[in-house]
Design a protein around this motif. Structure first.
Motif, PDB file in Angstrom:
ATOM      1  N   ASP A 236      73.795  78.608  62.788  1.00 14.73           N
ATOM      2  CA  ASP A 236      72.560  79.692  63.332  1.00 14.73           C
ATOM      3  C   ASP A 236      71.585  78.977  64.201  1.00 14.73           C
ATOM      4  OD1 ASP A 236      71.188  78.460  61.387  1.00 14.73           O
ATOM      5  OD2 ASP A 236      70.735  80.213  59.951  1.00 14.73           O
ATOM      6  N   THR A 238      69.683  76.330  62.893  1.00 16.41           N
ATOM      7  CA  THR A 238      68.716  75.790  62.052  1.00 16.41           C
ATOM      8  C   THR A 238      69.065  74.348  61.730  1.00 16.41           C
ATOM      9  OG1 THR A 238      68.114  77.989  61.007  1.00 16.41           O
ATOM     10  CG2 THR A 238      67.648  75.679  59.757  1.00 16.41           C
ATOM     11  N   ARG A 300      65.083  72.532  55.750  1.00 18.06           N
ATOM     12  CA  ARG A 300      65.594  73.260  56.844  1.00 18.06           C
ATOM     13  C   ARG A 300      64.510  73.870  57.735  1.00 18.06           C
ATOM     14  NH1 ARG A 300      70.978  76.585  54.431  1.00 18.06           N
ATOM     15  NH2 ARG A 300      72.124  74.762  53.879  1.00 18.06           N
ATOM     16  N   ASN A 302      63.617  76.160  61.173  1.00 13.98           N
ATOM     17  CA  ASN A 302      64.005  77.283  62.239  1.00 13.98           C
ATOM     18  C   ASN A 302      63.024  76.899  63.481  1.00 13.98           C
ATOM     19  OD1 ASN A 302      64.305  79.350  64.049  1.00 13.98           O
ATOM     20  ND2 ASN A 302      64.714  80.705  62.226  1.00 13.98           N
TER      21      ASN A 302
END
Length: 422
Positions: A236, A238, A300, A302
């Motif tokens: 995605d 990330t 993580r 984003n």
């Protein structure tokens, strides 16, 4: 066997010298004999007590002739304390305290040369104390002693020269071995560092993100360690970052750290939620190796909205520096791989604004003085001071500041993550 009693050391010396000369003893032996008798008799005569000298020629079973001289001392005299084996000419001591010298006679002294008695020798010595012959004898003995001293000095110089050459050769060999050992250590270290660098992840190039790493082993002799990291991009978009600190140093801890990072990467790419990965990693590895023990921190990011999520397993907390010059630790509790009840207690969520800097590190950076609280305070202050520097410089500058006074040497890893907002 003849005997005579002496009350002065001079008369004794002259008599002994005459006896030795009459039996054709070499000058060196005469000098040693006179010195030996003088050393034994001097304390007694100096105390006013007489000594008795016995002399005679003996023939052993092989027909060889020997000169025997015996010095009889008064009972309980000081001269009896002299050790015969340590005299210039060795002697032996009888049970009554008499000190005896046995000297082999040269072949020329065994035939045709009358040997005077002690009485004749004593009178002859007394009459010739100042004669040229007596002086000549002394000079001969002195020359013999000097010749022997010169020979010993030459031998000593030769031995010193040989020893110096030997030492020089040993030193040269030692230097060669030390240089070869240093070359082997350097080559070994270079190989291990190259191997470890090959096992580390490739640089990650993602728009809106800057990453920089500083790594230093605990010592040059063990260039690999248990501090390892991994980063990759999830489907995605990330960015996932793993920091691992395996127990111990050297290759064994490197293997443990690699095992943990590979297990985390596999679980993350399979889509497991971040909050479960620490516990799942332990359950996956435990059946294969129950000795694995490591702390880890998972992050993580984003990049689209700056959302940051963290999971922790007994690892030092991440540190986030903001554009306003402040910084804060992102505390998440948990237990690492190999610990009782492993897993992260929760997932922490924060927001990274453009130009914020996230620091992920191992305890070697903050526990160099054995006080984690002091180390964390110093790290926070240093990150705020260096936050505006180029990202690639920040980890090295932090390590330089915090490791300037090291009391506890350990592997050190620091990763700086900047969200550029581009």
């Amino acid at each position: 066997m003849t005997r005579e009693t002496f009350r002065t050391l001079t008369a004794l010396r002259h008599t002994v010298r005459s006896i030795a000369l009459g039996h054709r003893l070499p000058a060196d032996d005469r000098a040693r004999l006179v010195l030996s008798l003088s050393e034994v008799a001097a304390p007694v005569l100096g105390g006013g007590r007489p000594v008795t000298l016995l002399s005679g020629r003996e023939t052993d079973e092989d027909g060889a002739h020997r000169l025997m001289l015996a010095l009889r001392l008064p009972q309980q005299s000081v001269g009896a304390d002299v050790v015969p084996d340590r005299l210039p000419l060795r002697a032996r001591t009888r049970s009554d305290g008499t000190v005896v010298w046995d000297l082999p006679l040269p072949p020329t002294g065994a035939h045709g040369h009358p040997v005077p008695t002690i009485g004749q020798q004593a009178s002859r010595s007394a009459a010739a104390q100042s004669s040229e012959a007596d002086i000549a004898l002394l000079e001969e003995e002195l020359r013999a002693a000097l010749a022997r001293a010169d020979a010993l000095a030459d031998e000593h110089r030769m031995l010193k020269h040989e020893l110096a050459e030997t030492n020089s050769g040993v030193l040269a060999l030692y230097v060669q071995l030390e240089e070869r050992d240093e070359q082997l250590r350097t080559a070994h270290g270079r190989t291990l560092r190259a191997l470890e660098d090959a096992l580390r992840p490739r640089p990650l190039h993602v728009d809106g993100l800057e990453l920089a790493v500083h790594y230093a082993p605990a010592s040059d002799e063990a260039p690999t360690g248990g501090d390892l990291y991994d980063w990759f991009t999830l489907p995605d978009g990330t960015v996932h970052i793993t920091v691992v600190d395996a127990l111990g140093h050297g290759i064994t801890s490197t293997r443990t750290a690699l095992t943990v990072t590979h297990a985390v990467r596999t679980l993350a790419l399979e889509g497991h939620p971040l909050e479960s990965i620490v516990a799942r990693t332990d359950s996956v590895l435990a059946p294969f190796d129950q000795s694995v023990m490591a702390t880890l921190l998972l992050a993580r990011l984003n990049l689209a909205d700056g959302q940051l999520t963290l999971a922790n397993g007994s690892h030092p907390p991440a540190l986030l520096a903001h554009g306003d010059g402040t910084a804060s630790y992102l505390e998440v509790r948990g237990r690492g791989i190999g610990f009782p009840m492993p897993g992260s207690d929760r997932v922490l969520t924060a927001t990274m604004e453009p130009d914020d800097v996230l620091l992920l590190y191992t305890d070697g950076l903050t526990e160099s003085r054995r006080d984690p609280c002091e180390g964390e305070a110093r790290l926070k202050e240093a990150l705020c001071r260096h936050r505006a520097r180029p990202t690639e410089q920040i980890p090295g500058l932090l390590a330089e500041d915090l490791l300037s006074d090291v009391l506890h040497q350990d592997d050190t890893l620091a990763i700086a993550v900047r969200r550029t907002g581009a």
